[in-house]
Structures are given as C-alpha cells and as structure tokens.
Enzyme design. Structure first.
Site, PDB file in Angstrom:
ATOM      1  N   HIS A  60     -11.453  -2.503   7.246  1.00  0.00           N
ATOM      2  CA  HIS A  60     -12.127  -1.319   6.711  1.00  0.00           C
ATOM      3  C   HIS A  60     -13.233  -1.580   5.961  1.00  0.00           C
ATOM      4  CE1 HIS A  60      -8.522   1.842   6.860  1.00  0.00           C
ATOM      5  NE2 HIS A  60      -8.696   1.240   7.826  1.00  0.00           N
ATOM      6  N   GLU A  62     -14.534  -0.893   3.121  1.00  0.00           N
ATOM      7  CA  GLU A  62     -14.061  -1.367   1.613  1.00  0.00           C
ATOM      8  C   GLU A  62     -13.411  -2.678   1.516  1.00  0.00           C
ATOM      9  OE1 GLU A  62     -13.248   1.482   3.423  1.00  0.00           O
ATOM     10  OE2 GLU A  62     -12.666   2.995   2.255  1.00  0.00           O
ATOM     11  N   CYS A  90      -9.079   5.068   1.659  1.00  0.00           N
ATOM     12  CA  CYS A  90      -7.804   5.347   1.998  1.00  0.00           C
ATOM     13  C   CYS A  90      -6.783   4.727   0.956  1.00  0.00           C
ATOM     14  CB  CYS A  90      -7.288   4.977   3.624  1.00  0.00           C
ATOM     15  SG  CYS A  90      -7.254   3.133   3.582  1.00  0.00           S
ATOM     16  N   CYS A  93      -7.033   0.814   0.909  1.00  0.00           N
ATOM     17  CA  CYS A  93      -8.421   0.381   0.268  1.00  0.00           C
ATOM     18  C   CYS A  93      -8.295   0.681  -1.187  1.00  0.00           C
ATOM     19  CB  CYS A  93      -9.568   0.985   0.938  1.00  0.00           C
ATOM     20  SG  CYS A  93      -9.781   0.432   2.600  1.00  0.00           S
TER      21      CYS A  93
END
Length: 160
Positions: A60, A62, A90, A93
């Site tokens: 992701h 992040e 999410c 993260c």
C-alpha cells in the site's frame, strides 16, 4: 498585491503531492492511492499503491512511504513526521503508522467500510496502544474521492 500566496507548508500543498502519486497508481492500473511523508517542511517519502505491480498485498502507498521515510530518517521512529494520504488508512497501514509513531496523519477520502482512522474504527487513537496520532480528515476530499470513484466505475464498466 491581491495574488494568492502559495503556502508550501500547507496541508493542501502536500495533499496535492499525494494526489500526484495517486495518479501514478491509476496509470499503473493500481487502486489510485498516493502518500507522502513530510518532516520539517520537506517531503522525505513519496509512494503509490503497488500491490499488483509487486504482487504484494502489503504494498500500500502508506507502507511503501513509511519504509522510505525510515530510511531517510535513519530510524524506525518517525515522531516528527506527518503522513499525507489520499484515502483513509486501512487497519494494516494504521498499525504500521502507530508502530512508527507518526505525529500526524492527514487524509482526503474517508473509507466507511475499512477506514482505521475514525470511519470504521480508529486504530490511530486506540486508547490501549502505546502511541496515538493526530488526525486531520477531508483535505482535498472531493478530488481524492473522485479519483477513487472514477477508477472503480471504470473497472465495473470494463467487466460489462
């Protein structure tokens, strides 16, 4: 002298940089999420979702930005950093954000189904965890949301 002053240290400015990263994700066929991490007024990390490109569910924006920022800082603690991300983090993260001890998280579009910064749950300020982040929601939200909605609408149309 009525020209607007561009504040190179504003949430709006840094979210625009995250949106540029999200556009790179879209161009690569990824869910368009972008992130930048700022330390002392300078961007120290830039990333976009690369789950499909890297065949890695943890890639992701992040997570990739956190890794870059830790390398730049020479430390896993990012206590003086702010993360700007186009979509609410999410749970995965958010867990990494808490563990790296980011001072602040700024996001654009909320995620009512899986957002872990206050929409579905709030891991960033969970009372029993050892760190809590300041959260700023909704920065450049219409642009962030439109990018995601257009991406998924295009995907649905391609399946027809």
């Amino acid at each position: 002298m009525d020209e607007p002053i561009i504040d190179l240290h504003s949430d709006d400015f840094f979210m625009r940089e995250a949106l540029r990263q999200a556009a790179r994700a879209r161009e690569a066929g990824e869910v368009p999420v972008g992130a930048v991490i700022v330390r002392e007024g300078s961007i120290v990390a830039r990333a976009f979702n690369q789950v499909e490109l890297l065949k890695d569910a943890t890639a992701h924006a992040e997570m990739l930005a956190l890794t870059q920022a830790q390398e730049a800082a020479g430390d896993w603690r990012l206590t003086d950093c702010t993360l700007y991300v186009t979509k609410e983090p999410c749970p995965m993260c958010a867990g990494a954000i808490v563990h790296t001890r980011l001072a602040r998280v700024v996001f654009g579009a909320g995620d009512p189904k899986a957002g872990a910064a206050g929409s579905a749950l709030n891991l960033l300020q969970f009372p029993t965890l050892n760190h809590r982040c300041e959260i700023t929601r909704g920065v450049r939200e219409p642009e962030c949301r439109a990018l995601l909605q257009n991406f998924f609408a295009g995907r649905r149309n391609a399946l027809k």
